[in-house]
Design an enzyme around this catalytic site. Structure first.
Site, PDB file in Angstrom:
ATOM      1  CG  ASP A  97      -0.250  -0.029   2.564  1.00  0.00           C
ATOM      2  OD1 ASP A  97       0.709  -0.813   2.715  1.00  0.00           O
ATOM      3  OD2 ASP A  97      -0.647   0.738   3.465  1.00  0.00           O
ATOM      4  CD  GLU A 160       4.022   0.590   7.352  1.00  0.00           C
ATOM      5  OE1 GLU A 160       4.675   0.896   8.352  1.00  0.00           O
ATOM      6  OE2 GLU A 160       3.691   1.431   6.489  1.00  0.00           O
TER       7      GLU A 160
HETATM    8 ZN   LIG Z   1       6.693   1.926   4.352  1.00  0.00          ZN
END
Ligand SMILES: [Zn+2]
Length: 425
Positions: A97, A160
């Protein structure tokens, strides 16, 4: 490892540089923007198909049941494994992401432009180059004809940037990354190509709501102002707490140097009537603020929270009649790779060999998926090491140097072999 094995692996990375660049640019062109979690499935399949062609066993892990996993924005993670001998299991994890592009770009953030020795785009540095480095590190070992003494696993995970709960935390909860199954985890986040990141500080986000009593604004003494109460809390934070936090220093090598100390930031304050609306004469009966306290390994969470509770209580008492609530929003405990970890030694040796300069140990001012590996999976031997410069992450015109990408790929390949018992001569 005999010199010739290391030389052959390094030569295979050099031969593959154009492929690695192409692969990184292809990843950048998949706009995996978080929030909301665009194109995750497409990116997971892209990685999975590539790894399957490279003869990895590929598994997909969908975060069924997590609230952020929806039909429109599915949370799909992928793990590839290549098994060799009975040696160590080395897991290379990258989040795919990226944060939204934002303003200020002079190139297409999702164009995958390659120019002047750099790959440009949102995620080029954080951390699609890192994923490419992990994949081609494994590939270089294979192409060099080195019999793999252990198992290489490569995962691409989601979210994340928003906490990693449907990503690495999910893999850990499913037992896919786990003590007894996973020996070493390298997360190729952009920490600069000669630095090994051995952990991060703790995070405590909390919200304070003060409540007073509404009254006519021309006679404020007849009411109780919730904003007055919050002002005392903010006074205490700035005048009492901040100077004390600045004197506390961790032994963990957090960068930049300012982040070696404990810190607190006020994320936002809202109280009384909206200031952009029509005004009426009222004493504010409610005020809310959110705080971001970063604490040190040496402080610990309990002491950190106790200090805040005491400070808020004393501050609010200065305004009779104000009541308050304190609510925990997020707690992340600090993590640190154990001293003397073979993982650090292996990367240290590989960096010296590839870059001809000693590695520097650092710790992150923020947090990253290390926390889930350490806390949920229970795997202590985890670090972040990868291509790209930390300062460029999340910036407009984000880029990664091709040199760094190639060097990090070499370092990860040599360190992986080292951890499996093929030591550098
Ligand atoms: Zn990162």
């Amino acid at each position: 490892m005999t010199s010739s094995v290391a030389d052959r692996v390094v030569a295979e990375v050099d031969r593959a540089v154009d492929e690695i660049v192409q692969f990184t640019a292809d990843l950048v062109r998949i706009p995996t923007v978080n929030p909301p979690g665009e194109a995750y499935e497409e990116c997971a399949r892209f990685l999975g198909n590539h790894l399957a062609r490279a003869k990895f066993d590929v598994e997909y892990f969908v975060a069924e049941g997590r609230p952020e996993h929806t039909p429109r924005y599915p949370r799909v993670n992928i793990v590839g494994s290549r098994r060799g001998g009975p040696g160590a299991v080395v897991h290379l994890n990258g989040h795919f992401d990226v944060v939204p592009a934002g303003d200020g770009w002079t190139v297409d953030p999702f164009g995958g432009l390659v120019r002047d020795g750099k790959i440009y785009g949102r995620g080029a540095c954080d951390m699609k180059a890192g994923i490419a480095a992990a994949i081609f590190a494994a590939e270089a070992i294979e192409r060099a004809g080195v019999a793999l003494p252990g198992t290489i696993e490569i995962s691409g995970t989601v979210d994340e940037e928003s906490g990693g709960f449907a990503g690495v935390a999910w893999l850990a909860e499913q037992g896919r990354i786990a003590k007894g199954r996973t020996d070493y985890v390298i997360i190729p986040e952009p920490l600069n190509v000669d630095r090994i990141c051995v952990g991060h500080r703790g995070v405590y986000w909390f919200e304070v709501t003060t409540r007073g009593r509404i009254a006519h604004g021309s006679m404020p003494f007849l009411g109780v102002s919730a904003i007055d109460g919050m002002a005392r809390i903010l006074d205490a934070v700035y005048a009492e707490l901040q100077p004390v936090l600045a004197t506390r220093t961790t032994a963990v090598p957090v960068v930049p140097p300012g982040a070696r100390h404990a810190t607190i930031n006020v994320n936002g304050v809202a109280g009384g009537q909206p200031v952009d609306g029509i005004q009426t004469p009222c004493v504010a009966d409610r005020c809310q603020a959110v705080f971001d306290r970063r604490f040190l390994l040496e402080e610990g969470f309990d002491a950190c929270r106790q200090e805040i509770v005491g400070l808020v209580e004393r501050a609010v008492r200065q305004i009779p009649g104000v009541e308050y609530d304190l609510r925990d929003l997020m707690i992340v405990h600090p993590v640190a790779t154990p001293e003397g970890s073979p993982l650090v030694t292996a990367l240290d040796h590989a960096i010296l060999r590839v870059l001809d300069r000693p590695a520097r140990l650092v710790a992150s001012p923020g947090t990253y998926d290390h926390k889930h590996v350490a806390r949920i999976a229970g795997v202590p031997h985890c670090v972040a090491y990868g291509p790209g410069e930390l300062e460029l992450a999340h910036q407009p015109d984000e880029w990664c140097r091709i040199d760094d990408l190639a060097n990090a790929t070499k370092v990860i390949a040599l360190a992986t072999l080292d951890l499996m018992g093929v030591h550098a001569a």
